[in-house]
Design a protein around this motif. Structure first.
Motif, PDB file in Angstrom:
ATOM      1  N   GLU A 160      10.552  -5.370  82.215  1.00 52.89           N
ATOM      2  CA  GLU A 160      10.470  -4.327  81.186  1.00 52.89           C
ATOM      3  C   GLU A 160       9.040  -3.821  81.027  1.00 52.89           C
ATOM      4  N   ALA A 161       8.081  -4.730  81.169  1.00 54.48           N
ATOM      5  CA  ALA A 161       6.679  -4.323  81.057  1.00 54.48           C
ATOM      6  C   ALA A 161       6.290  -3.401  82.215  1.00 54.48           C
ATOM      7  N   ILE A 162       6.741  -3.744  83.431  1.00 53.23           N
ATOM      8  CA  ILE A 162       6.452  -2.892  84.593  1.00 53.23           C
ATOM      9  C   ILE A 162       7.107  -1.526  84.415  1.00 53.23           C
ATOM     10  N   GLN A 163       8.370  -1.544  83.970  1.00 53.89           N
ATOM     11  CA  GLN A 163       9.094  -0.288  83.799  1.00 53.89           C
ATOM     12  C   GLN A 163       8.478   0.576  82.696  1.00 53.89           C
ATOM     13  N   ALA A 164       7.988  -0.066  81.654  1.00 56.27           N
ATOM     14  CA  ALA A 164       7.339   0.686  80.577  1.00 56.27           C
ATOM     15  C   ALA A 164       6.081   1.373  81.100  1.00 56.27           C
ATOM     16  N   TYR A 165       5.354   0.671  81.963  1.00 56.93           N
ATOM     17  CA  TYR A 165       4.164   1.258  82.571  1.00 56.93           C
ATOM     18  C   TYR A 165       4.534   2.468  83.436  1.00 56.93           C
ATOM     19  N   ILE A 166       5.575   2.309  84.280  1.00 55.02           N
ATOM     20  CA  ILE A 166       6.008   3.402  85.144  1.00 55.02           C
ATOM     21  C   ILE A 166       6.526   4.573  84.300  1.00 55.02           C
ATOM     22  N   HIS A 167       7.252   4.258  83.227  1.00 53.64           N
ATOM     23  CA  HIS A 167       7.777   5.315  82.349  1.00 53.64           C
ATOM     24  C   HIS A 167       6.645   6.165  81.775  1.00 53.64           C
ATOM     25  N   GLU A 168       5.614   5.488  81.327  1.00 55.05           N
ATOM     26  CA  GLU A 168       4.448   6.187  80.765  1.00 55.05           C
ATOM     27  C   GLU A 168       3.802   7.082  81.829  1.00 55.05           C
ATOM     28  N   LEU A 169       3.701   6.551  83.041  1.00 52.04           N
ATOM     29  CA  LEU A 169       3.107   7.303  84.137  1.00 52.04           C
ATOM     30  C   LEU A 169       3.986   8.489  84.526  1.00 52.04           C
ATOM     31  N   ALA A 170       5.307   8.264  84.551  1.00 53.12           N
ATOM     32  CA  ALA A 170       6.238   9.322  84.944  1.00 53.12           C
ATOM     33  C   ALA A 170       6.201  10.495  83.976  1.00 53.12           C
ATOM     34  N   LEU A 171       5.974  10.220  82.712  1.00 51.64           N
ATOM     35  CA  LEU A 171       5.860  11.312  81.741  1.00 51.64           C
ATOM     36  C   LEU A 171       4.706  12.242  82.110  1.00 51.64           C
ATOM     37  N   ASP A 172       3.601  11.636  82.554  1.00 44.58           N
ATOM     38  CA  ASP A 172       2.456  12.443  82.983  1.00 44.58           C
ATOM     39  C   ASP A 172       2.796  13.225  84.248  1.00 44.58           C
TER      40      ASP A 172
ATOM     41  N   LEU B   9      -3.199  -0.777  97.735  1.00 44.75           N
ATOM     42  CA  LEU B   9      -3.699   0.592  97.710  1.00 44.75           C
ATOM     43  C   LEU B   9      -2.701   1.561  98.335  1.00 44.75           C
ATOM     44  N   THR B  10      -2.046   1.121  99.414  1.00 40.18           N
ATOM     45  CA  THR B  10      -1.109   2.003 100.116  1.00 40.18           C
ATOM     46  C   THR B  10       0.081   2.355  99.231  1.00 40.18           C
ATOM     47  N   ILE B  11       0.723   1.340  98.622  1.00 36.19           N
ATOM     48  CA  ILE B  11       1.907   1.633  97.806  1.00 36.19           C
ATOM     49  C   ILE B  11       1.498   2.389  96.537  1.00 36.19           C
ATOM     50  N   CYS B  12       0.333   2.082  95.992  1.00 29.32           N
ATOM     51  CA  CYS B  12      -0.107   2.802  94.795  1.00 29.32           C
ATOM     52  C   CYS B  12      -0.364   4.274  95.113  1.00 29.32           C
ATOM     53  N   GLU B  13      -1.012   4.539  96.249  1.00 27.80           N
ATOM     54  CA  GLU B  13      -1.260   5.927  96.625  1.00 27.80           C
ATOM     55  C   GLU B  13       0.041   6.643  96.957  1.00 27.80           C
ATOM     56  N   LEU B  14       0.958   5.943  97.603  1.00 30.72           N
ATOM     57  CA  LEU B  14       2.248   6.538  97.963  1.00 30.72           C
ATOM     58  C   LEU B  14       3.039   6.909  96.711  1.00 30.72           C
ATOM     59  N   LEU B  15       3.041   6.014  95.735  1.00 35.06           N
ATOM     60  CA  LEU B  15       3.780   6.262  94.499  1.00 35.06           C
ATOM     61  C   LEU B  15       3.032   7.182  93.542  1.00 35.06           C
ATOM     62  N   GLY B  16       1.698   7.156  93.632  1.00 33.42           N
ATOM     63  CA  GLY B  16       0.898   7.894  92.661  1.00 33.42           C
ATOM     64  C   GLY B  16       0.510   7.029  91.487  1.00 33.42           C
ATOM     65  N   VAL B  17       0.374   5.728  91.735  1.00 32.16           N
ATOM     66  CA  VAL B  17      -0.008   4.768  90.698  1.00 32.16           C
ATOM     67  C   VAL B  17      -1.499   4.449  90.850  1.00 32.16           C
ATOM     68  N   PRO B  18      -2.293   4.555  89.800  1.00 37.31           N
ATOM     69  CA  PRO B  18      -3.718   4.212  89.905  1.00 37.31           C
ATOM     70  C   PRO B  18      -3.905   2.728  90.248  1.00 37.31           C
ATOM     71  N   TYR B  19      -4.554   2.460  91.371  1.00 39.83           N
ATOM     72  CA  TYR B  19      -4.764   1.066  91.776  1.00 39.83           C
ATOM     73  C   TYR B  19      -5.635   0.334  90.763  1.00 39.83           C
TER      74      TYR B  19
ATOM     75  N   ASP C 235      -5.222   0.203  87.821  1.00 39.81           N
ATOM     76  CA  ASP C 235      -4.349  -0.354  86.784  1.00 39.81           C
ATOM     77  C   ASP C 235      -3.661  -1.645  87.219  1.00 39.81           C
ATOM     78  N   GLN C 236      -4.053  -2.192  88.367  1.00 39.46           N
ATOM     79  CA  GLN C 236      -3.306  -3.331  88.905  1.00 39.46           C
ATOM     80  C   GLN C 236      -3.242  -4.514  87.947  1.00 39.46           C
ATOM     81  N   ASP C 237      -4.271  -4.680  87.128  1.00 33.62           N
ATOM     82  CA  ASP C 237      -4.239  -5.795  86.180  1.00 33.62           C
ATOM     83  C   ASP C 237      -3.096  -5.640  85.177  1.00 33.62           C
ATOM     84  N   ARG C 238      -2.611  -4.418  85.008  1.00 33.53           N
ATOM     85  CA  ARG C 238      -1.530  -4.172  84.061  1.00 33.53           C
ATOM     86  C   ARG C 238      -0.173  -4.579  84.622  1.00 33.53           C
ATOM     87  N   PHE C 239      -0.067  -4.652  85.950  1.00 35.11           N
ATOM     88  CA  PHE C 239       1.249  -4.978  86.515  1.00 35.11           C
ATOM     89  C   PHE C 239       1.262  -6.186  87.447  1.00 35.11           C
TER      90      PHE C 239
END
Length: 403
Positions: free
Chosen positions: A194-206, A156-166, A168-172
């Motif tokens: 590549e799968a993790i980076q694709a997820y982050i890329h999608e999030l970064a666009l938002d 939860l801490t790293i997800c909140e720090l980065l801005g990643v929805p926790y 979504d953890q099953d995705r990464f």
């Protein structure tokens, strides 16, 4: 100067821990450290390199810029089923690159992980810990501490720090575990990253379109390319989740196997800071690092030649009696400064202050809330992460209250 050792080289990195003692490094590592703290080692692919097990030797190599962290220059110290060359680090993987690329990324990120900034997170980490302790009390008294407590706090801490929805953890989560398995092929690791980076890329666009108050949004305003942003975001997510999760779980396992130390921390919260450093030393989860000599370098009287790989064992170095008296004893009152659980030198763990905050909250909160905490299975039945490059436990079944 002694150019060659007369002793026969070690055949690969020893990995077999003593039976019944999961916290102790492989016995062979301790013997080597006492006899040859910097020894010749034959890597599984036939490469003749080195193994450093002594504290001073490991520190010297980790802080010397003449040793490269680039994966493609190194040889694997354990047999992973392939003898092919290692692939270069994915874009954004700070552990597998050198200056100036590493320097650029590190400078960009260091201001985000200062001691002051991480301490400001303490109140939020305390709330996360309290919420999960409450949930444990409602669910208990028998459960898996990894899922109930050790993973959610850093997760939860790293997800909140980065801005990643926790959510979504099953995705990464599975991709992170694949990247950590020693048995994973190069192709499987690349696919996972590549799968993790694709997820982050999608999030970064938002984030670029609608910035929020988080690290990923901050990075979208930097000079990072889209590929670099995805790579660094994925690297931070994986590193911030897996390592601290295992340290909280494995550290708790160590405390439960040493009731006197569990009681000491329970009865004296003032031990918290020293307890974290001592658990990092005693229950080291980082097995070994790798470096490759960029030129001939003399270390502790031995000449390491250009192109030779060096495996550095942090777990052996953290048990070096030349640095730590009675190193095989867990003593939360010990001054364990200089422990190498976070590495050393320019590649020392970027998020070490965040990890310290999380552990300084997690351990005392747990032992205070559940003073009768115990293992719910026999110690030998706790499943260990023997096939992972970060050691720890897959699960930690615990119970509390009357037996």
């Amino acid at each position: 100067m002694q150019h060659e050792l007369t002793n026969d080289p070690v055949d690969g990195l020893p990995t077999d821990r003593p039976e019944g003692c999961p916290f102790d490094p492989p016995t062979a590592l301790g013997q080597l450290r006492d006899e040859r703290p910097l020894a010749r080692m034959r890597f599984p692919d036939g490469h003749l390199g080195w193994l450093a097990t002594g504290h001073s030797a490991v520190r010297a190599i980790l802080r010397d810029a003449r040793f490269s962290s680039r994966y493609e220059l190194q040889h694997m110290p354990v047999d992973v089923g392939t003898t092919g060359e290692m692939a270069p680090a994915p874009v954004g993987d700070l552990t597998g690159i050198d200056a100036p690329e590493h320097t650029r990324y590190r400078r960009l990120l260091m201001g985000k992980f200062t001691v002051r900034r991480m301490r400001l997170l303490t109140e939020r980490v305390e709330q996360i810990a309290a919420d999960h302790l409450d949930a444990m009390e409602r669910q208990g008294p028998v459960l898996d501490l990894v899922e109930a407590y050790a993973r959610p706090i850093p997760g939860l801490t790293i997800c909140e720090l980065l801005g990643v929805p926790y959510a979504d953890q099953d995705r990464f989560q599975q991709h992170i575990e694949t990247s950590m398995k020693l048995s994973s092929t190069t192709e499987e690791r690349i696919t996972a990253m590549e799968a993790i980076q694709a997820y982050i890329h999608e999030l970064a666009l938002d984030k670029r379109a609608t910035p929020t108050d988080d690290l990923l949004s901050d990075l979208t305003r930097s000079d990072l390319s889209g590929e670099e942003l995805s790579g660094i975001g994925g690297f931070l997510l994986g590193a911030g989740l897996d390592t601290t999760t295992n340290m909280i779980a494995f550290g708790t396992f160590a405390l439960l196997r040493h009731p006197d130390q569990f009681a000491a921390l329970r009865d004296d919260p003032g031990l918290t800071d020293s307890a974290v450093e001592e658990l990092m030393r005693y229950a080291t989860i980082a097995r070994a690092g790798l470096r490759a000599a960029l030129e001939d370098v003399e270390v502790e009287g031995q000449l390491i030649r250009k192109g030779e790989s060096v495996a550095v064992s942090m777990e052996a170095a953290n048990r070096d009696p030349a640095k730590f008296p009675d190193p095989d004893v867990l003593d939360l009152r010990r001054e364990a400064g200089g422990q190498l659980g976070f590495g050393h030198g320019i590649h020392q763990c970027l998020g070490q202050q965040l990890a310290r905050v999380e552990m300084r909250v997690a351990f005392p909160a747990l032992v205070s809330r559940f003073p009768t905490l115990r293992l719910a299975v026999a110690p030998e039945d706790v499943p260990l992460r023997t096939g992972m490059n970060i050691f720890g436990v897959h699960e930690l079944p615990v119970a509390w209250g009357e037996e």
